[in-house]
Design an enzyme around this catalytic site. Structure first.
Site, PDB file in Angstrom:
ATOM      1  N   HIS A 140       8.098  -8.133  -0.519  1.00 49.91           N
ATOM      2  CA  HIS A 140       6.651  -8.152  -0.743  1.00 49.91           C
ATOM      3  C   HIS A 140       6.198  -9.568  -1.103  1.00 49.91           C
ATOM      4  O   HIS A 140       5.215 -10.088  -0.554  1.00 49.91           O
ATOM      5  CB  HIS A 140       6.307  -7.167  -1.863  1.00 49.91           C
ATOM      6  CG  HIS A 140       4.898  -7.223  -2.338  1.00 49.91           C
ATOM      7  ND1 HIS A 140       3.943  -6.271  -2.012  1.00 49.91           N
ATOM      8  CD2 HIS A 140       4.247  -8.120  -3.142  1.00 49.91           C
ATOM      9  CE1 HIS A 140       2.797  -6.581  -2.582  1.00 49.91           C
ATOM     10  NE2 HIS A 140       2.961  -7.702  -3.282  1.00 49.91           N
ATOM     11  N   GLU A 141       6.928 -10.218  -2.020  1.00 49.21           N
ATOM     12  CA  GLU A 141       6.541 -11.564  -2.445  1.00 49.21           C
ATOM     13  C   GLU A 141       6.726 -12.587  -1.332  1.00 49.21           C
ATOM     14  O   GLU A 141       5.905 -13.491  -1.162  1.00 49.21           O
ATOM     15  CB  GLU A 141       7.344 -11.970  -3.690  1.00 49.21           C
ATOM     16  CG  GLU A 141       7.083 -11.105  -4.914  1.00 49.21           C
ATOM     17  CD  GLU A 141       5.619 -11.038  -5.301  1.00 49.21           C
ATOM     18  OE1 GLU A 141       4.898 -12.035  -5.083  1.00 49.21           O
ATOM     19  OE2 GLU A 141       5.173  -9.995  -5.805  1.00 49.21           O
ATOM     20  N   HIS A 144       3.805 -12.659   1.002  1.00 45.45           N
ATOM     21  CA  HIS A 144       2.678 -13.477   0.548  1.00 45.45           C
ATOM     22  C   HIS A 144       2.858 -14.928   0.980  1.00 45.45           C
ATOM     23  O   HIS A 144       1.905 -15.599   1.407  1.00 45.45           O
ATOM     24  CB  HIS A 144       2.564 -13.420  -0.975  1.00 45.45           C
ATOM     25  CG  HIS A 144       1.975 -12.151  -1.508  1.00 45.45           C
ATOM     26  ND1 HIS A 144       0.845 -11.576  -0.976  1.00 45.45           N
ATOM     27  CD2 HIS A 144       2.340 -11.357  -2.551  1.00 45.45           C
ATOM     28  CE1 HIS A 144       0.544 -10.480  -1.662  1.00 45.45           C
ATOM     29  NE2 HIS A 144       1.437 -10.322  -2.608  1.00 45.45           N
ATOM     30  N   GLU A 214      -2.574  -7.340  -0.987  1.00 42.75           N
ATOM     31  CA  GLU A 214      -1.474  -6.578  -1.579  1.00 42.75           C
ATOM     32  C   GLU A 214      -1.033  -5.446  -0.651  1.00 42.75           C
ATOM     33  O   GLU A 214       0.155  -5.195  -0.484  1.00 42.75           O
ATOM     34  CB  GLU A 214      -1.886  -6.022  -2.946  1.00 42.75           C
ATOM     35  CG  GLU A 214      -2.105  -7.079  -4.011  1.00 42.75           C
ATOM     36  CD  GLU A 214      -0.878  -7.940  -4.253  1.00 42.75           C
ATOM     37  OE1 GLU A 214       0.262  -7.435  -4.089  1.00 42.75           O
ATOM     38  OE2 GLU A 214      -1.040  -9.123  -4.595  1.00 42.75           O
TER      39      GLU A 214
END
Length: 304
Positions: A140-141, A144, A214
């Protein structure tokens, strides 16, 4: 280098529109300050210096503010191993790995681009998550970073920061020559009013973008790892554990919610959640459930 995270046209479009609107707001803000303070050189120099500092040193600022420190492979071999695998799988440069000595389970990414990125996890997160859950959070990070929305949020949040700083500057600057006559009071009130308006508008724009980014990062992470149920489990576990942490321990962390994997809300977030940087847990789990069905994986139960 082209990363293998799924492209997200919706995210790109939203970042472009938000960036354009914030750019217009920024130009109008600086223009208004020049008219009011009658010192365009000073205003432009300060604004440019602060923007440059936030862009170039965002990784160091974030690490310092959130008590993170860079760690080597010898100290955290398992953590480095997961980041290595994901960076290779995504075909992107490996970010710097950092750890924050905080009990609050969370993670964040920062940096102006993929070559200057930092991924940081808290010790509380490492203690609580299983390896496949940690992989989902780190994917997930990394999403980004790959989608460049870390840099966009960093720069976008600058406008709110400078709006607050300008108010302080208005009070203490020698622009007013130490006088407190009616003209000075009127200028001061105008500066404060404009700064408050700019902060409010940028606040709403950033949160609208942040909630979408997100969901986009969840989608990208689920497709990259092929295990949306692990990410759903991590989300449920982290959100529940954060809610049990005393509110006084979350106050500092809440200022950085836009960067975290999940927001630092206490037991009763109340109206704060309406203006959250993140979509609700239910929205995120529902999306992961749909992806799980598409991939033929068992539907995420949210159990660790």
């Amino acid at each position: 280098m082209v990363n293998r995270f799924r492209s997200d046209r919706g995210l790109v479009a939203r970042m472009v529109v938000t960036g354009f609107l914030l750019g217009l707001l920024y130009v109008a803000f600086v223009g208004a300050l020049i008219v009011l303070l009658k010192s365009w050189i000073l205003v432009v120099v300060i604004a440019a210096a602060l923007l440059g500092a936030q862009y170039w040193f965002s990784d160091r600022i974030a690490l310092y503010a959130m008590r993170g420190r860079v760690v080597e492979r010898e100290e955290y071999p398992e953590l480095h191993g997961v980041v290595d695998r994901l960076a290779t799988l995504a075909d992107m440069p490996k970010p710097v790995v950092a750890v924050s000595d905080m009990d609050m389970p969370n993670a964040f990414a920062t940096g102006r681009n993929a070559d200057h990125a930092v991924v940081c996890v808290t010790t509380g997160l490492l203690r609580r998550l299983e390896p496949e859950e940690l992989e989902g959070v780190l994917a997930h990070e990394l999403s980004h970073v790959a989608h460049k929305d870390v840099a966009v949020i960093t720069v976008a949040s600058f406008l709110g920061v400078i709006a607050g700083l300008i108010v302080r500057f208005a009070f203490y600057s020698q622009v007013f020559g130490g006088r407190r006559d009616q003209n000075t009071a009127a200028i001061l009130a105008a500066v404060i009013g404009i700064s408050a308006a700019v902060y409010s508008i940028s606040f709403l724009l950033i949160r609208a973008l942040s909630r979408y980014r997100e969901l986009a990062a969840d989608r990208a992470a689920a497709h990259l790892t092929g295990r949306p149920s692990a990410l759903a489990s991590a989300l449920t576990k982290v959100t529940g554990d954060i809610a049990r942490i005393p509110s006084k321990d979350l106050r500092t962390a809440q200022a950085f919610n836009a960067f975290y994997f999940t927001p630092a809300f206490g037991r009763n977030p109340g109206i704060v959640q309406i203006f959250s940087t993140h979509p609700s847990l239910e929205q995120r789990l529902e999306q992961l459930g749909r992806i799980s069905a598409e991939l033929g994986e068992a539907s995420p139960s949210g159990k660790g």
